[in-house]
Design an enzyme around this catalytic site. Structure first.
Site, PDB file in Angstrom:
ATOM      1  N   SER A  30       0.842  -1.195   0.000  1.00 49.67           N
ATOM      2  CA  SER A  30       0.000   0.000   0.000  1.00 49.67           C
ATOM      3  C   SER A  30       0.880   1.248   0.000  1.00 49.67           C
ATOM      4  CB  SER A  30      -0.903   0.005   1.233  1.00 49.67           C
ATOM      5  OG  SER A  30      -1.471   1.287   1.369  1.00 49.67           O
ATOM      6  N   MET A  35     -12.059   3.458  -2.290  1.00 52.41           N
ATOM      7  CA  MET A  35     -12.889   3.743  -1.112  1.00 52.41           C
ATOM      8  C   MET A  35     -13.640   5.028  -1.423  1.00 52.41           C
ATOM      9  SD  MET A  35     -10.023   2.701   1.676  1.00 52.41           S
ATOM     10  CE  MET A  35      -8.741   2.814   0.453  1.00 52.41           C
ATOM     11  N   MET A  55     -11.632  -6.290   4.704  1.00 57.49           N
ATOM     12  CA  MET A  55     -10.897  -5.254   5.433  1.00 57.49           C
ATOM     13  C   MET A  55     -10.652  -5.718   6.865  1.00 57.49           C
ATOM     14  SD  MET A  55     -10.140  -2.816   3.379  1.00 57.49           S
ATOM     15  CE  MET A  55      -9.449  -1.668   4.584  1.00 57.49           C
ATOM     16  N   PHE A  57      -7.525   4.941   6.877  1.00 59.07           N
ATOM     17  CA  PHE A  57      -6.195   5.358   7.315  1.00 59.07           C
ATOM     18  C   PHE A  57      -5.233   4.179   7.380  1.00 59.07           C
ATOM     19  CE2 PHE A  57      -9.219   8.382   8.914  1.00 59.07           C
ATOM     20  CZ  PHE A  57      -8.620   9.605   8.655  1.00 59.07           C
ATOM     21  N   HIS A 107      -7.656   0.103  -5.002  1.00 59.05           N
ATOM     22  CA  HIS A 107      -8.685  -0.065  -3.974  1.00 59.05           C
ATOM     23  C   HIS A 107      -9.483   1.230  -3.868  1.00 59.05           C
ATOM     24  CE1 HIS A 107      -9.484  -0.737   0.644  1.00 59.05           C
ATOM     25  NE2 HIS A 107     -10.582  -0.828  -0.081  1.00 59.05           N
ATOM     26  N   ASP A 139      -4.569   3.097  -2.842  1.00 56.62           N
ATOM     27  CA  ASP A 139      -5.758   3.424  -2.052  1.00 56.62           C
ATOM     28  C   ASP A 139      -6.359   4.762  -2.457  1.00 56.62           C
ATOM     29  OD1 ASP A 139      -6.082   1.289  -0.080  1.00 56.62           O
ATOM     30  OD2 ASP A 139      -4.116   1.917   0.648  1.00 56.62           O
ATOM     31  N   MET A 199      -9.286   7.471  -1.829  1.00 55.16           N
ATOM     32  CA  MET A 199     -10.295   7.887  -0.833  1.00 55.16           C
ATOM     33  C   MET A 199     -10.883   9.228  -1.240  1.00 55.16           C
ATOM     34  SD  MET A 199      -8.106   7.052   2.573  1.00 55.16           S
ATOM     35  CE  MET A 199      -7.238   5.485   2.760  1.00 55.16           C
ATOM     36  N   HIS A 257      -0.539  -1.579  -4.207  1.00 56.00           N
ATOM     37  CA  HIS A 257      -1.906  -1.331  -3.736  1.00 56.00           C
ATOM     38  C   HIS A 257      -2.123   0.179  -3.675  1.00 56.00           C
ATOM     39  CE1 HIS A 257      -5.562  -2.535  -1.491  1.00 56.00           C
ATOM     40  NE2 HIS A 257      -5.328  -1.467  -0.733  1.00 56.00           N
ATOM     41  N   ASP A 271      -6.520  -6.426   4.256  1.00 57.82           N
ATOM     42  CA  ASP A 271      -5.936  -5.087   4.164  1.00 57.82           C
ATOM     43  C   ASP A 271      -6.136  -4.353   5.479  1.00 57.82           C
ATOM     44  OD1 ASP A 271      -5.078  -2.582   3.373  1.00 57.82           O
ATOM     45  OD2 ASP A 271      -6.727  -2.230   1.958  1.00 57.82           O
ATOM     46  N   GLY A 272      -5.004  -3.985   6.106  1.00 54.69           N
ATOM     47  CA  GLY A 272      -5.054  -3.192   7.327  1.00 54.69           C
ATOM     48  C   GLY A 272      -4.413  -3.895   8.506  1.00 54.69           C
ATOM     49  N   GLY A 312      -1.738   2.459   9.106  1.00 57.32           N
ATOM     50  CA  GLY A 312      -1.141   2.437  10.438  1.00 57.32           C
ATOM     51  C   GLY A 312      -2.076   2.104  11.581  1.00 57.32           C
TER      52      GLY A 312
HETATM   53  C1  DX5 Z   1      -6.829   1.586   4.720  1.00 57.88           C
HETATM   54  C2  DX5 Z   1      -6.154   1.202   3.427  1.00 57.88           C
HETATM   55  C3  DX5 Z   1      -4.988   0.296   3.585  1.00 57.88           C
HETATM   56  C4  DX5 Z   1      -3.855   0.857   4.399  1.00 57.88           C
HETATM   57  C5  DX5 Z   1      -2.987  -0.250   4.882  1.00 57.88           C
HETATM   58  O1  DX5 Z   1      -7.994   2.241   4.456  1.00 57.88           O
HETATM   59  O2  DX5 Z   1      -7.071   0.558   2.570  1.00 57.88           O
HETATM   60  O3  DX5 Z   1      -4.521  -0.162   2.328  1.00 57.88           O
HETATM   61  O4  DX5 Z   1      -3.087   1.776   3.699  1.00 57.88           O
HETATM   62  O5  DX5 Z   1      -2.022   0.292   5.702  1.00 57.88           O
HETATM   63  P1  DX5 Z   1      -1.398  -0.473   6.948  1.00 57.88           P
HETATM   64  O6  DX5 Z   1      -0.705  -1.700   6.409  1.00 57.88           O
HETATM   65  O7  DX5 Z   1      -0.450   0.515   7.496  1.00 57.88           O
HETATM   66  O8  DX5 Z   1      -2.511  -0.819   7.880  1.00 57.88           O
HETATM   67 ZN    ZN Z   2      -6.397  -0.559   0.788  1.00 60.95          ZN
END
Ligand code: DX5
Ligand code: ZN
Length: 214
Positions: A8, A68, A137, A143, A66, A35, A37, A33, A175-176, A145
């Site tokens: 990601s 969102m 998920m 977010f 991905h 992301d 948003m 990946h 993911d996450g 982290g």
């Molecule tokens: C969260 C994202 C993830 C995120 C993963 O909404 O979809 O892809 O960046 O990050 P880590 O591995 O730090 O949880």
């Molecule tokens: Zn993601």
């Protein structure tokens, strides 16, 4: 079933994205990946089409996008043009899932459907014949982290059992909050595609981090 690691880039050094892509290639990361948003579907805004186009100019990596966003169907064409190799959207979004999947497949790329931690896994069963991947998920989307939500493991197990019994050939992505420890748990539960952001990019050795996720 092949195991994949998808990095990601939300966890990358955004000021040096081209170098970060090189680092992923050198360390045998399977996918990037990406992301997206929109500040509506989730409470955060990340990056979008121009950044994806730019990344495609500096790397040949597989683009695992991905979305969102509230209305993914509206933007599938644009994300295909920008160089997506797979597009995953949320079941909880406003778009019709079947129409969205068919729009993605029509473009000749892979389609994934994703569910948030509170959505029962059974809700994706009716789409399993037409998608290539289900993304479960393991944190609330929005977010990087965050801490891994252990209750989601049961959904991975349930889906794995279901697709094995029905002989359905799809990938299960998580993911996450994925790190060396949670990777073992999700793999045992049946996931074969692990997204990792902060763990992968902040590791002293990315090579070792990738190995620990495979
Ligand atoms: C969260 C994202 C993830 C995120 C993963 O909404 O979809 O892809 O960046 O990050 P880590 O591995 O730090 O949880
Ligand atoms: Zn993601």
């Amino acid at each position: 079933m092949k195991n994949y690691v998808s990095a990601s880039i939300l966890g990358a050094d955004i000021t040096h994205l081209a170098d970060e892509c090189k680092r992923l290639e050198e360390n045998n990361v399977d996918m990037l990946h990406f992301d997206v948003m929109d500040g509506c579907f989730v409470n955060n805004i990340s990056f979008g089409l121009p950044v994806l186009c730019a990344l495609n100019k500096c790397t040949d990596m597989f683009m695992d996008v991905h979305l969102m966003i509230n209305d993914p169907l509206k933007y599938i064409g644009e994300f295909v043009k920008a160089g997506s190799d797979m597009i995953t959207f949320h079941l909880e979004s406003q778009s019709d899932p079947k129409a969205t999947i068919s729009e993605i497949k029509k473009a000749g790329i892979k389609a994934g459907i994703s569910i948030k931690p509170a959505t029962p896994v059974e809700e994706v069963y009716k789409y399993l014949d037409i998608v290539d991947m289900v993304l479960i998920m393991t944190v609330e989307p929005g977010f990087g982290g965050q801490g891994f939500i252990h209750e989601t493991l049961e959904k991975v197990e349930k889906l794995k059992k279901y697709i094995t019994e029905k002989n359905i050939d799809i990938d299960i992505q998580v993911d996450g909050g994925i790190n060396d420890k949670t990777a073992k748990l999700v793999r045992t539960a049946g996931a074969n595609n692990l997204v990792s952001g902060s763990y992968l990019f902040s590791a002293d050795s990315m090579a070792d981090a990738v190995k620990s996720l495979k």
